[in-house]
Design a protein around this motif. Structure first.
Motif, PDB file in Angstrom:
ATOM      1  N   LEU A  53       0.891  -1.315  -0.007  1.00  0.00           N
ATOM      2  CA  LEU A  53      -0.046  -0.049   0.062  1.00  0.00           C
ATOM      3  C   LEU A  53       0.748   1.166  -0.040  1.00  0.00           C
ATOM      4  O   LEU A  53       1.400   1.430   0.944  1.00  0.00           O
ATOM      5  CB  LEU A  53      -0.944  -0.025   1.191  1.00  0.00           C
ATOM      6  N   SER A  54       0.873   1.634  -1.190  1.00  0.00           N
ATOM      7  CA  SER A  54       1.940   3.063  -1.470  1.00  0.00           C
ATOM      8  C   SER A  54       0.908   3.965  -2.288  1.00  0.00           C
ATOM      9  O   SER A  54       0.545   3.446  -3.348  1.00  0.00           O
ATOM     10  CB  SER A  54       3.231   2.639  -1.989  1.00  0.00           C
ATOM     11  N   ALA A  55       1.106   5.260  -2.143  1.00  0.00           N
ATOM     12  CA  ALA A  55       0.433   6.283  -2.981  1.00  0.00           C
ATOM     13  C   ALA A  55       0.672   6.153  -4.399  1.00  0.00           C
ATOM     14  O   ALA A  55       1.882   6.179  -4.784  1.00  0.00           O
ATOM     15  CB  ALA A  55       0.572   7.682  -2.320  1.00  0.00           C
ATOM     16  N   GLY A  56      -0.287   5.722  -5.085  1.00  0.00           N
ATOM     17  CA  GLY A  56      -0.127   5.575  -6.735  1.00  0.00           C
ATOM     18  C   GLY A  56       0.963   4.680  -7.245  1.00  0.00           C
ATOM     19  O   GLY A  56       1.029   4.364  -8.339  1.00  0.00           O
ATOM     20  N   GLU A  57       1.058   3.573  -6.271  1.00  0.00           N
ATOM     21  CA  GLU A  57       1.983   2.352  -6.928  1.00  0.00           C
ATOM     22  C   GLU A  57       0.969   1.290  -6.939  1.00  0.00           C
ATOM     23  O   GLU A  57       0.013   1.260  -6.172  1.00  0.00           O
ATOM     24  CB  GLU A  57       2.927   2.135  -5.764  1.00  0.00           C
TER      25      GLU A  57
ATOM     26  N   ALA B  68      -6.474   2.132   2.757  1.00  0.00           N
ATOM     27  CA  ALA B  68      -7.143   1.147   3.067  1.00  0.00           C
ATOM     28  C   ALA B  68      -7.398  -0.021   2.135  1.00  0.00           C
ATOM     29  O   ALA B  68      -6.783   0.370   0.748  1.00  0.00           O
ATOM     30  CB  ALA B  68      -8.784   1.395   3.756  1.00  0.00           C
ATOM     31  N   LEU B  69      -7.719  -1.189   2.295  1.00  0.00           N
ATOM     32  CA  LEU B  69      -7.835  -2.389   1.394  1.00  0.00           C
ATOM     33  C   LEU B  69      -9.142  -3.011   1.616  1.00  0.00           C
ATOM     34  O   LEU B  69      -9.185  -3.570   3.079  1.00  0.00           O
ATOM     35  CB  LEU B  69      -6.894  -3.269   1.554  1.00  0.00           C
ATOM     36  N   VAL B  70     -10.091  -3.053   0.699  1.00  0.00           N
ATOM     37  CA  VAL B  70     -11.400  -3.594   0.984  1.00  0.00           C
ATOM     38  C   VAL B  70     -11.587  -4.743   0.135  1.00  0.00           C
ATOM     39  O   VAL B  70     -10.918  -5.060  -0.910  1.00  0.00           O
ATOM     40  CB  VAL B  70     -12.516  -2.499   0.933  1.00  0.00           C
ATOM     41  N   GLY B  71     -12.363  -5.788   0.733  1.00  0.00           N
ATOM     42  CA  GLY B  71     -12.580  -7.114  -0.049  1.00  0.00           C
ATOM     43  C   GLY B  71     -13.587  -7.935   0.623  1.00  0.00           C
ATOM     44  O   GLY B  71     -12.978  -9.284   1.019  1.00  0.00           O
ATOM     45  N   PRO B  72     -14.920  -7.413   1.085  1.00  0.00           N
ATOM     46  CA  PRO B  72     -15.561  -8.241   2.024  1.00  0.00           C
ATOM     47  C   PRO B  72     -15.991  -9.621   1.194  1.00  0.00           C
ATOM     48  O   PRO B  72     -16.155 -10.682   1.961  1.00  0.00           O
ATOM     49  CB  PRO B  72     -16.858  -7.217   1.905  1.00  0.00           C
ATOM     50  N   GLU B  73     -16.153  -9.770  -0.001  1.00  0.00           N
ATOM     51  CA  GLU B  73     -16.688 -10.901  -0.799  1.00  0.00           C
ATOM     52  C   GLU B  73     -15.354 -11.926  -0.590  1.00  0.00           C
ATOM     53  O   GLU B  73     -15.635 -13.109  -0.270  1.00  0.00           O
ATOM     54  CB  GLU B  73     -17.130 -10.790  -2.054  1.00  0.00           C
TER      55      GLU B  73
ATOM     56  N   GLY C 211     -14.417 -19.571  -6.313  1.00  0.00           N
ATOM     57  CA  GLY C 211     -14.950 -18.188  -7.285  1.00  0.00           C
ATOM     58  C   GLY C 211     -13.989 -17.260  -7.403  1.00  0.00           C
ATOM     59  O   GLY C 211     -12.764 -17.401  -7.206  1.00  0.00           O
ATOM     60  N   ALA C 212     -14.392 -15.993  -7.964  1.00  0.00           N
ATOM     61  CA  ALA C 212     -13.603 -14.820  -8.447  1.00  0.00           C
ATOM     62  C   ALA C 212     -13.752 -13.665  -7.585  1.00  0.00           C
ATOM     63  O   ALA C 212     -15.004 -13.389  -7.359  1.00  0.00           O
ATOM     64  CB  ALA C 212     -14.000 -14.575  -9.883  1.00  0.00           C
ATOM     65  N   TYR C 213     -12.647 -13.241  -6.904  1.00  0.00           N
ATOM     66  CA  TYR C 213     -12.924 -12.056  -5.901  1.00  0.00           C
ATOM     67  C   TYR C 213     -11.832 -11.193  -6.069  1.00  0.00           C
ATOM     68  O   TYR C 213     -10.971 -11.337  -6.987  1.00  0.00           O
ATOM     69  CB  TYR C 213     -12.653 -12.880  -4.393  1.00  0.00           C
ATOM     70  N   SER C 214     -11.724 -10.030  -5.162  1.00  0.00           N
ATOM     71  CA  SER C 214     -10.894  -9.114  -5.397  1.00  0.00           C
ATOM     72  C   SER C 214     -10.796  -8.314  -4.280  1.00  0.00           C
ATOM     73  O   SER C 214     -11.620  -8.433  -3.370  1.00  0.00           O
ATOM     74  CB  SER C 214     -11.176  -7.969  -6.328  1.00  0.00           C
ATOM     75  N   MET C 215      -9.700  -7.510  -4.020  1.00  0.00           N
ATOM     76  CA  MET C 215      -9.363  -6.734  -3.122  1.00  0.00           C
ATOM     77  C   MET C 215      -8.908  -5.479  -3.377  1.00  0.00           C
ATOM     78  O   MET C 215      -8.040  -5.471  -4.512  1.00  0.00           O
ATOM     79  CB  MET C 215      -8.369  -7.281  -1.838  1.00  0.00           C
ATOM     80  N   GLN C 216      -9.317  -4.264  -3.125  1.00  0.00           N
ATOM     81  CA  GLN C 216      -8.797  -2.994  -3.720  1.00  0.00           C
ATOM     82  C   GLN C 216      -8.825  -1.958  -2.747  1.00  0.00           C
ATOM     83  O   GLN C 216      -9.161  -1.883  -1.717  1.00  0.00           O
ATOM     84  CB  GLN C 216      -9.781  -2.618  -4.879  1.00  0.00           C
ATOM     85  N   ILE C 217      -8.107  -0.827  -3.051  1.00  0.00           N
ATOM     86  CA  ILE C 217      -8.150   0.182  -2.404  1.00  0.00           C
ATOM     87  C   ILE C 217      -9.367   0.992  -2.542  1.00  0.00           C
ATOM     88  O   ILE C 217      -9.564   1.055  -3.718  1.00  0.00           O
ATOM     89  CB  ILE C 217      -6.809   1.296  -2.852  1.00  0.00           C
TER      90      ILE C 217
ATOM     91  N   THR D  98     -10.300   3.397  -8.993  1.00  0.00           N
ATOM     92  CA  THR D  98     -10.878   2.406 -10.437  1.00  0.00           C
ATOM     93  C   THR D  98      -9.814   1.847 -11.117  1.00  0.00           C
ATOM     94  O   THR D  98      -9.730   0.998 -12.152  1.00  0.00           O
ATOM     95  CB  THR D  98     -11.899   3.187 -11.131  1.00  0.00           C
ATOM     96  N   GLY D  99      -8.378   2.123 -10.945  1.00  0.00           N
ATOM     97  CA  GLY D  99      -7.496   1.582 -11.567  1.00  0.00           C
ATOM     98  C   GLY D  99      -7.161   0.200 -11.519  1.00  0.00           C
ATOM     99  O   GLY D  99      -7.403  -0.356 -10.160  1.00  0.00           O
ATOM    100  N   GLU D 100      -6.696  -0.535 -12.613  1.00  0.00           N
ATOM    101  CA  GLU D 100      -6.389  -2.001 -12.402  1.00  0.00           C
ATOM    102  C   GLU D 100      -5.210  -2.161 -11.417  1.00  0.00           C
ATOM    103  O   GLU D 100      -5.160  -3.281 -10.597  1.00  0.00           O
ATOM    104  CB  GLU D 100      -6.139  -2.670 -13.523  1.00  0.00           C
ATOM    105  N   THR D 101      -4.327  -1.309 -11.184  1.00  0.00           N
ATOM    106  CA  THR D 101      -3.135  -1.579 -10.568  1.00  0.00           C
ATOM    107  C   THR D 101      -3.305  -1.411  -8.943  1.00  0.00           C
ATOM    108  O   THR D 101      -2.654  -1.644  -8.199  1.00  0.00           O
ATOM    109  CB  THR D 101      -2.068  -0.589 -10.855  1.00  0.00           C
ATOM    110  N   GLN D 102      -4.882  -0.613  -8.652  1.00  0.00           N
ATOM    111  CA  GLN D 102      -5.142  -0.521  -7.204  1.00  0.00           C
ATOM    112  C   GLN D 102      -6.074  -1.632  -6.761  1.00  0.00           C
ATOM    113  O   GLN D 102      -6.845  -1.375  -5.878  1.00  0.00           O
ATOM    114  CB  GLN D 102      -5.947   0.704  -7.154  1.00  0.00           C
ATOM    115  N   ARG D 103      -6.022  -2.798  -7.586  1.00  0.00           N
ATOM    116  CA  ARG D 103      -6.816  -4.022  -6.952  1.00  0.00           C
ATOM    117  C   ARG D 103      -6.120  -5.305  -7.421  1.00  0.00           C
ATOM    118  O   ARG D 103      -5.045  -5.072  -8.242  1.00  0.00           O
ATOM    119  CB  ARG D 103      -8.108  -3.937  -7.503  1.00  0.00           C
ATOM    120  N   ILE D 104      -6.406  -6.310  -6.681  1.00  0.00           N
ATOM    121  CA  ILE D 104      -5.868  -7.554  -7.001  1.00  0.00           C
ATOM    122  C   ILE D 104      -6.815  -8.466  -7.073  1.00  0.00           C
ATOM    123  O   ILE D 104      -7.875  -8.584  -6.498  1.00  0.00           O
ATOM    124  CB  ILE D 104      -4.811  -8.213  -5.785  1.00  0.00           C
TER     125      ILE D 104
END
Length: 140
Positions: free
Chosen positions: A39-43, A71-76, A119-125, A129-135
């Motif tokens: 978790l780093s600004a813009g990275e 933060a990092l969210v990913g409730p599912e 299933g398919a899930y993700s965690m994101q800031i 909306t950027g792809e680099t801000q989610r896994i």
């Protein structure tokens, strides 16, 4: 008959002696380490998606560099796993559930979990909306 049952109990003891039960889901042979989430600004938060196997125990670190409150969210995703523990500065936390984590300053935490629900899930800031801000995470 009592002697026979007692001998069966003694035979079963070595399989359960490691404290992990007959299934061995928490044994060292069933554990994999995942690459850290940064978790780093813009990275980017991760270099690649995760592909996990249901029934396998995983550990990963979340590292915040303190460049911004993130933060990092990913409730599912968090509902598709069983969280064994979260370790922050040597303190072990055993939650019943989790929606998100947040870093107000630089720090590190480690999360150990058992992948359960395919299933398919993700965690994101959040708020990005950027792809680099989610896994992207797949549990097979």
């Amino acid at each position: 008959m009592k002697a026979f049952i007692a001998s069966l109990a003694l035979l079963a003891t070595p399989a359960l002696a490691d404290g992990f039960g007959a299934a061995g889901v928490l044994s060292g042979s069933n554990k994999e380490d995942l690459p850290p989430i940064i978790l780093s600004a813009g990275e980017p938060i991760s270099a690649e998606p995760w592909v996990l196997k249901s029934g396998t125990y995983y550990e990963f670190e979340i590292q915040g560099d303190g460049s911004q409150e993130l933060a990092l969210v990913g409730p599912e995703f968090f509902r598709a796993i069983w969280i064994d523990e979260i370790v922050v500065e040597g303190l072990e936390i055993r939650p019943l559930g989790l929606d998100s984590v947040e870093f107000d300053e630089a720090g590190e935490m480690e999360i150990g979990f058992l992948a359960i629900k395919p299933g398919a899930y993700s965690m994101q800031i959040p708020g990005t909306t950027g792809e680099t801000q989610r896994i992207e995470i797949t549990i097979e």
